[in-house]
Design a protein around this motif. Structure first.
Motif, PDB file in Angstrom:
ATOM      1  N   ARG A   1      -5.598  40.112 -19.975  1.00 26.07           N
ATOM      2  CA  ARG A   1      -5.639  41.574 -19.818  1.00 26.07           C
ATOM      3  C   ARG A   1      -4.422  41.983 -19.006  1.00 26.07           C
ATOM      4  NH1 ARG A   1     -10.141  45.574 -18.721  1.00 26.07           N
ATOM      5  NH2 ARG A   1      -8.990  47.470 -19.132  1.00 26.07           N
ATOM      6  N   PHE A   2      -3.593  42.867 -19.576  1.00 28.16           N
ATOM      7  CA  PHE A   2      -2.410  43.380 -18.889  1.00 28.16           C
ATOM      8  C   PHE A   2      -2.701  44.759 -18.323  1.00 28.16           C
ATOM      9  CE2 PHE A   2      -0.499  40.504 -22.118  1.00 28.16           C
ATOM     10  CZ  PHE A   2       0.147  39.643 -21.246  1.00 28.16           C
ATOM     11  N   SER A   3      -1.984  45.125 -17.276  1.00 26.14           N
ATOM     12  CA  SER A   3      -2.255  46.366 -16.544  1.00 26.14           C
ATOM     13  C   SER A   3      -2.107  47.625 -17.385  1.00 26.14           C
ATOM     14  CB  SER A   3      -1.335  46.460 -15.321  1.00 26.14           C
ATOM     15  OG  SER A   3       0.020  46.349 -15.700  1.00 26.14           O
ATOM     16  N   PHE A   4      -1.302  47.631 -18.404  1.00 28.13           N
ATOM     17  CA  PHE A   4      -1.048  48.865 -19.151  1.00 28.13           C
ATOM     18  C   PHE A   4      -1.896  49.011 -20.414  1.00 28.13           C
ATOM     19  CE2 PHE A   4       1.502  45.779 -21.235  1.00 28.13           C
ATOM     20  CZ  PHE A   4       1.669  46.212 -22.534  1.00 28.13           C
ATOM     21  N   LEU A   5      -2.587  47.976 -20.823  1.00 32.69           N
ATOM     22  CA  LEU A   5      -3.397  48.045 -22.040  1.00 32.69           C
ATOM     23  C   LEU A   5      -4.827  48.438 -21.701  1.00 32.69           C
ATOM     24  CD1 LEU A   5      -2.135  44.860 -23.914  1.00 32.69           C
ATOM     25  CD2 LEU A   5      -1.484  47.245 -24.304  1.00 32.69           C
ATOM     26  N   LYS A   6      -5.287  49.542 -22.271  1.00 32.03           N
ATOM     27  CA  LYS A   6      -6.606  50.083 -21.930  1.00 32.03           C
ATOM     28  C   LYS A   6      -7.636  49.963 -23.053  1.00 32.03           C
ATOM     29  CE  LYS A   6      -4.878  51.540 -18.066  1.00 32.03           C
ATOM     30  NZ  LYS A   6      -4.709  50.510 -17.080  1.00 32.03           N
ATOM     31  N   ASN A   7      -7.161  49.765 -24.304  1.00 26.67           N
ATOM     32  CA  ASN A   7      -8.120  49.701 -25.406  1.00 26.67           C
ATOM     33  C   ASN A   7      -7.546  48.892 -26.570  1.00 26.67           C
ATOM     34  OD1 ASN A   7      -6.538  51.511 -27.129  1.00 26.67           O
ATOM     35  ND2 ASN A   7      -7.222  53.147 -25.749  1.00 26.67           N
ATOM     36  N   LEU A   8      -8.375  48.707 -27.584  1.00 27.06           N
ATOM     37  CA  LEU A   8      -8.022  47.909 -28.758  1.00 27.06           C
ATOM     38  C   LEU A   8      -6.790  48.449 -29.479  1.00 27.06           C
ATOM     39  CD1 LEU A   8      -8.969  45.602 -30.716  1.00 27.06           C
ATOM     40  CD2 LEU A   8     -10.243  47.359 -31.918  1.00 27.06           C
ATOM     41  N   GLU A   9      -6.697  49.753 -29.624  1.00 26.87           N
ATOM     42  CA  GLU A   9      -5.572  50.360 -30.340  1.00 26.87           C
ATOM     43  C   GLU A   9      -4.245  50.108 -29.619  1.00 26.87           C
ATOM     44  OE1 GLU A   9      -8.461  52.154 -29.632  1.00 26.87           O
ATOM     45  OE2 GLU A   9      -9.242  51.790 -31.642  1.00 26.87           O
ATOM     46  N   GLU A  10      -4.234  50.286 -28.308  1.00 31.05           N
ATOM     47  CA  GLU A  10      -3.018  50.024 -27.538  1.00 31.05           C
ATOM     48  C   GLU A  10      -2.625  48.555 -27.638  1.00 31.05           C
ATOM     49  OE1 GLU A  10      -3.530  51.305 -23.509  1.00 31.05           O
ATOM     50  OE2 GLU A  10      -3.720  53.408 -24.064  1.00 31.05           O
ATOM     51  N   ALA A  11      -3.610  47.676 -27.541  1.00 31.96           N
ATOM     52  CA  ALA A  11      -3.340  46.240 -27.622  1.00 31.96           C
ATOM     53  C   ALA A  11      -2.739  45.873 -28.977  1.00 31.96           C
ATOM     54  CB  ALA A  11      -4.622  45.456 -27.368  1.00 31.96           C
ATOM     55  N   GLY A  12      -3.221  46.504 -30.042  1.00 33.95           N
ATOM     56  CA  GLY A  12      -2.716  46.225 -31.378  1.00 33.95           C
ATOM     57  C   GLY A  12      -1.239  46.556 -31.541  1.00 33.95           C
ATOM     58  N   LEU A  13      -0.736  47.522 -30.794  1.00 37.72           N
ATOM     59  CA  LEU A  13       0.673  47.891 -30.863  1.00 37.72           C
ATOM     60  C   LEU A  13       1.589  46.800 -30.307  1.00 37.72           C
ATOM     61  CD1 LEU A  13       0.436  51.615 -29.700  1.00 37.72           C
ATOM     62  CD2 LEU A  13       0.721  50.761 -32.042  1.00 37.72           C
ATOM     63  N   TRP A  14       1.032  45.895 -29.518  1.00 38.02           N
ATOM     64  CA  TRP A  14       1.824  44.849 -28.867  1.00 38.02           C
ATOM     65  C   TRP A  14       1.633  43.480 -29.515  1.00 38.02           C
ATOM     66  CZ3 TRP A  14       5.618  45.789 -25.436  1.00 38.02           C
ATOM     67  CH2 TRP A  14       5.723  47.109 -25.013  1.00 38.02           C
ATOM     68  N   ARG A  15       0.999  43.441 -30.688  1.00 40.43           N
ATOM     69  CA  ARG A  15       0.824  42.175 -31.415  1.00 40.43           C
ATOM     70  C   ARG A  15       2.199  41.570 -31.698  1.00 40.43           C
ATOM     71  NH1 ARG A  15      -2.821  41.295 -36.772  1.00 40.43           N
ATOM     72  NH2 ARG A  15      -4.426  41.925 -35.310  1.00 40.43           N
ATOM     73  N   LYS A  16       2.322  40.278 -31.473  1.00 41.29           N
ATOM     74  CA  LYS A  16       3.566  39.493 -31.671  1.00 41.29           C
ATOM     75  C   LYS A  16       4.634  39.773 -30.626  1.00 41.29           C
ATOM     76  CE  LYS A  16       1.912  37.501 -35.281  1.00 41.29           C
ATOM     77  NZ  LYS A  16       1.241  36.229 -35.042  1.00 41.29           N
ATOM     78  N   ALA A  17       4.315  40.528 -29.569  1.00 43.73           N
ATOM     79  CA  ALA A  17       5.287  40.771 -28.502  1.00 43.73           C
ATOM     80  C   ALA A  17       5.543  39.486 -27.724  1.00 43.73           C
ATOM     81  CB  ALA A  17       4.773  41.841 -27.549  1.00 43.73           C
ATOM     82  N   LYS A  18       6.766  39.332 -27.281  1.00 41.44           N
ATOM     83  CA  LYS A  18       7.148  38.186 -26.454  1.00 41.44           C
ATOM     84  C   LYS A  18       6.800  38.482 -25.006  1.00 41.44           C
ATOM     85  CE  LYS A  18       9.033  36.213 -30.001  1.00 41.44           C
ATOM     86  NZ  LYS A  18       8.355  35.149 -30.707  1.00 41.44           N
ATOM     87  N   VAL A  19       6.353  37.454 -24.314  1.00 37.62           N
ATOM     88  CA  VAL A  19       5.971  37.578 -22.905  1.00 37.62           C
ATOM     89  C   VAL A  19       6.993  36.821 -22.079  1.00 37.62           C
ATOM     90  CG1 VAL A  19       4.191  37.071 -21.192  1.00 37.62           C
ATOM     91  CG2 VAL A  19       3.537  37.645 -23.532  1.00 37.62           C
TER      92      VAL A  19
END
Length: 87
Positions: A69-87
């Motif tokens: 869980r990252f500080s800026f992601l609040k819901n499923l839709e927001e999380a989906g926008l970051w799929r395949k993002a590099k950490v």
């Protein structure tokens, strides 16, 4: 993160979203949580180049990933926008 501004060490990749509270599955390249801990500041970079600084609020082993869980992601839709993002 190391070196000059904009230079980072890539430690993993968001595989996909998990659940409705903004959690994601993260593939950590080292397969250890030693470099991927709660409270750690990180930078995520999406495939379109957008970057965001965040903190890890929660991290737990989950199958071959880390449920995170990252500080800026609040819901499923927001999380989906970051799929395949590099950490």
């Amino acid at each position: 993160m190391a070196g000059k501004k904009g230079e980072y060490v890539e430690i993993g990749e968001i595989y996909r979203e998990h659940g409705v509270k903004g959690e994601v599955k993260v593939w950590v390249y080292s397969r250890s949580d030693e470099n991927f801990r709660k409270g750690m500041p990180i930078v995520l970079r999406r495939t379109d180049g957008e970057e965001i600084e965040a903190k890890i609020l929660k991290v737990a082993p989950f199958q071959q990933w880390f449920l995170t869980r990252f500080s800026f992601l609040k819901n499923l839709e927001e999380a989906g926008l970051w799929r395949k993002a590099k950490v």
